[in-house]
Design an enzyme around this catalytic site. Sequence first.
Site, PDB file in Angstrom:
ATOM      1  N   ALA A 147       0.817  -1.213   0.000  1.00  0.00           N
ATOM      2  CA  ALA A 147       0.000   0.000   0.000  1.00  0.00           C
ATOM      3  C   ALA A 147       0.854   1.267   0.000  1.00  0.00           C
ATOM      4  O   ALA A 147       0.443   2.295  -0.527  1.00  0.00           O
ATOM      5  CB  ALA A 147      -0.957   0.005   1.188  1.00  0.00           C
ATOM      6  N   THR A 148       2.044   1.206   0.581  1.00  0.00           N
ATOM      7  CA  THR A 148       2.924   2.376   0.567  1.00  0.00           C
ATOM      8  C   THR A 148       3.229   2.768  -0.878  1.00  0.00           C
ATOM      9  O   THR A 148       3.074   3.930  -1.277  1.00  0.00           O
ATOM     10  CB  THR A 148       4.245   2.077   1.305  1.00  0.00           C
ATOM     11  OG1 THR A 148       3.940   1.763   2.663  1.00  0.00           O
ATOM     12  CG2 THR A 148       5.198   3.262   1.254  1.00  0.00           C
TER      13      THR A 148
ATOM     14  N   GLN B  75      -6.470  -1.117   5.194  1.00  0.00           N
ATOM     15  CA  GLN B  75      -7.100  -1.763   6.360  1.00  0.00           C
ATOM     16  C   GLN B  75      -8.501  -2.265   6.043  1.00  0.00           C
ATOM     17  O   GLN B  75      -9.113  -2.950   6.866  1.00  0.00           O
ATOM     18  CB  GLN B  75      -7.193  -0.764   7.529  1.00  0.00           C
ATOM     19  CG  GLN B  75      -5.875  -0.305   8.076  1.00  0.00           C
ATOM     20  CD  GLN B  75      -5.177  -1.363   8.924  1.00  0.00           C
ATOM     21  OE1 GLN B  75      -5.758  -2.378   9.308  1.00  0.00           O
ATOM     22  NE2 GLN B  75      -3.912  -1.133   9.223  1.00  0.00           N
TER      23      GLN B  75
ATOM     24  N   HIS C  31      -0.928  -7.954   3.372  1.00  0.00           N
ATOM     25  CA  HIS C  31      -0.493  -8.460   4.680  1.00  0.00           C
ATOM     26  C   HIS C  31      -1.344  -8.024   5.866  1.00  0.00           C
ATOM     27  O   HIS C  31      -1.077  -8.427   6.998  1.00  0.00           O
ATOM     28  CB  HIS C  31       0.993  -8.149   4.916  1.00  0.00           C
ATOM     29  CG  HIS C  31       1.322  -6.735   5.285  1.00  0.00           C
ATOM     30  ND1 HIS C  31       1.534  -6.344   6.584  1.00  0.00           N
ATOM     31  CD2 HIS C  31       1.475  -5.630   4.531  1.00  0.00           C
ATOM     32  CE1 HIS C  31       1.830  -5.050   6.603  1.00  0.00           C
ATOM     33  NE2 HIS C  31       1.792  -4.593   5.363  1.00  0.00           N
TER      34      HIS C  31
ATOM     35  N   THR D 276       9.299  -7.234 -12.699  1.00  0.00           N
ATOM     36  CA  THR D 276       8.758  -8.590 -12.838  1.00  0.00           C
ATOM     37  C   THR D 276       7.758  -8.874 -11.724  1.00  0.00           C
ATOM     38  O   THR D 276       8.037  -8.609 -10.557  1.00  0.00           O
ATOM     39  CB  THR D 276       9.905  -9.619 -12.787  1.00  0.00           C
ATOM     40  OG1 THR D 276      10.811  -9.329 -13.845  1.00  0.00           O
ATOM     41  CG2 THR D 276       9.379 -11.044 -12.927  1.00  0.00           C
TER      42      THR D 276
ATOM     43  N   CYS E  91       4.034   4.047  17.350  1.00  0.00           N
ATOM     44  CA  CYS E  91       3.505   3.567  16.075  1.00  0.00           C
ATOM     45  C   CYS E  91       4.523   3.633  14.957  1.00  0.00           C
ATOM     46  O   CYS E  91       4.789   2.658  14.277  1.00  0.00           O
ATOM     47  CB  CYS E  91       2.263   4.340  15.685  1.00  0.00           C
ATOM     48  SG  CYS E  91       1.278   3.435  14.499  1.00  0.00           S
TER      49      CYS E  91
HETATM   50  C1  LIG Z   1      -0.240  -0.888   6.543  1.00  0.00           C
HETATM   51  C2  LIG Z   1      -0.766   0.345   5.912  1.00  0.00           C
HETATM   52  C3  LIG Z   1      -0.098   0.966   4.845  1.00  0.00           C
HETATM   53  C4  LIG Z   1       1.230   0.448   4.330  1.00  0.00           C
HETATM   54  O1  LIG Z   1       1.040  -0.732   3.631  1.00  0.00           O
HETATM   55  P1  LIG Z   1       2.308  -1.616   3.180  1.00  0.00           P
HETATM   56  O2  LIG Z   1       1.681  -2.653   2.318  1.00  0.00           O
HETATM   57  O3  LIG Z   1       2.871  -2.161   4.439  1.00  0.00           O
HETATM   58  O4  LIG Z   1       3.221  -0.740   2.444  1.00  0.00           O
HETATM   59  C5  LIG Z   1      -0.661   2.074   4.277  1.00  0.00           C
HETATM   60  N1  LIG Z   1      -1.815   2.563   4.718  1.00  0.00           N
HETATM   61  C6  LIG Z   1      -2.492   2.020   5.728  1.00  0.00           C
HETATM   62  C7  LIG Z   1      -3.782   2.606   6.170  1.00  0.00           C
HETATM   63  C8  LIG Z   1      -1.988   0.888   6.366  1.00  0.00           C
HETATM   64  O5  LIG Z   1      -2.652   0.357   7.374  1.00  0.00           O
END
Ligand SMILES: *Cc1c(COP(=O)(O)O)cnc(C)c1O
Length: 392
Positions: A74-75, A182, A204, A243, A329
């Site tokens: 997500a980052t 989330q 994850h 890839t 955090c």
């Molecule tokens: C965990 C999280 C991220 C980061 O996700 P990654 O897959 O670890 O890079 C971004 N935004 C929110 C709201 C998250 O909970």
Amino acid sequence: MSQRPIYLDCQATTPVDERVLAAMLPFFTEHFGNPSSISHVYGWEAEAAVKQTREILAAAINATPEEIVFTSGATEANNLAIKGVAEAYFQKGQHIITVATEHSAVLDPCKYLKTLGFEITFLSVQKDGLIDLTELEKAFRPETILVSVMAANNEIGVLQPLAEIGAMCRERNVLFHTDAAQAIGKIPLDVQALKIDLMSLTAHKVYGAKGIGALYVRRRNPRVQLAPQQHGGGHERGMRSGTLYTPQIVGFGKAVEIALQEQVAETERLTQLRQRLWEQLSQVEGIHLNGHPTQRLPGNLNISVEGVDGSALLLGLQPVMAVSSGSACSSATTAPSHVLTALGHTEQLAYASIRFGIGRFNTAEEIDKVAQHTIATIQSLRKQDSFAMGNR
Ligand SMILES: *Cc1c(COP(=O)(O)O)cnc(C)c1O
């Protein structure tokens, strides 16, 4: 006593579900092909597996498979969405609206864009953690190109009013991005109904593996333009080269498939466990619930505790439970959480906070043990404190 603490930090990460792992394993060894190899069966079978996950993710959010761009998480998806839109639309306008309580993977790309000359509005939140829609309405400018508001908060679990935000953005011809890291698999998400143009996902937090995520990029009504942030072989329709990580992608699909199958029952079970925990904790004086009481992730409970030191509290809890604190955090810093500060808390309350992230593998028995130990720890710390202050 080598028993490990009870894991209650499911907003940080979740274990890989055994069923997910089983689906992934053959793709490390037997089906190891590169999904981009078009001249042999190794490539075809990997491509077929990747296609299947695309279809599962698309169906999960009511999108089409071509609108799914795989990323490392997500980052990266947030960075691609925010910087990708900024770069593609800067001639249209250079104003972005987001929220003070977003994840740093949204806040920091926005702050970076600020150094390039973009203007960013960081909306505040109300006491319950939700944004004020009239404040959003006032924040729109003719040069606004993007609104980024998360679906579910990673600290206090609150669910932002996506449908209302989506409608306001669409009316004004402004793109709407949501960080749903989330939310995927936990609450219903529909990019059509909610009028979402970009959505960040990760595996994850939903019992998939770390290191895989996706960005939904709308292709029609409107077609979102995105400047790639990683150039190379032109994978993912040029939006994200590299890839594809087939085993992780296969696991992502399986994880979301399972989460959707179990969503209704699991939502009810987790809500009950959360209530069970809160009913016990709320018996104690001076414990505050952070975030909206019901409009929140089923498995999330976040509290602030009066009259105790935050780090002493966390230390006291550690042998029994793995939880996180608002102040720890972003582990490297000891500043109080920007989310709890945004709720208007005093520094003490922002520091003395605990996030309980209840998940698929937690039981009622564990919740009771956690509640009892938390209460005992708080009471013992308060007692020590009152002795220290001369037994007032
Ligand atoms: C965990 C999280 C991220 C980061 O996700 P990654 O897959 O670890 O890079 C971004 N935004 C929110 C709201 C998250 O909970």
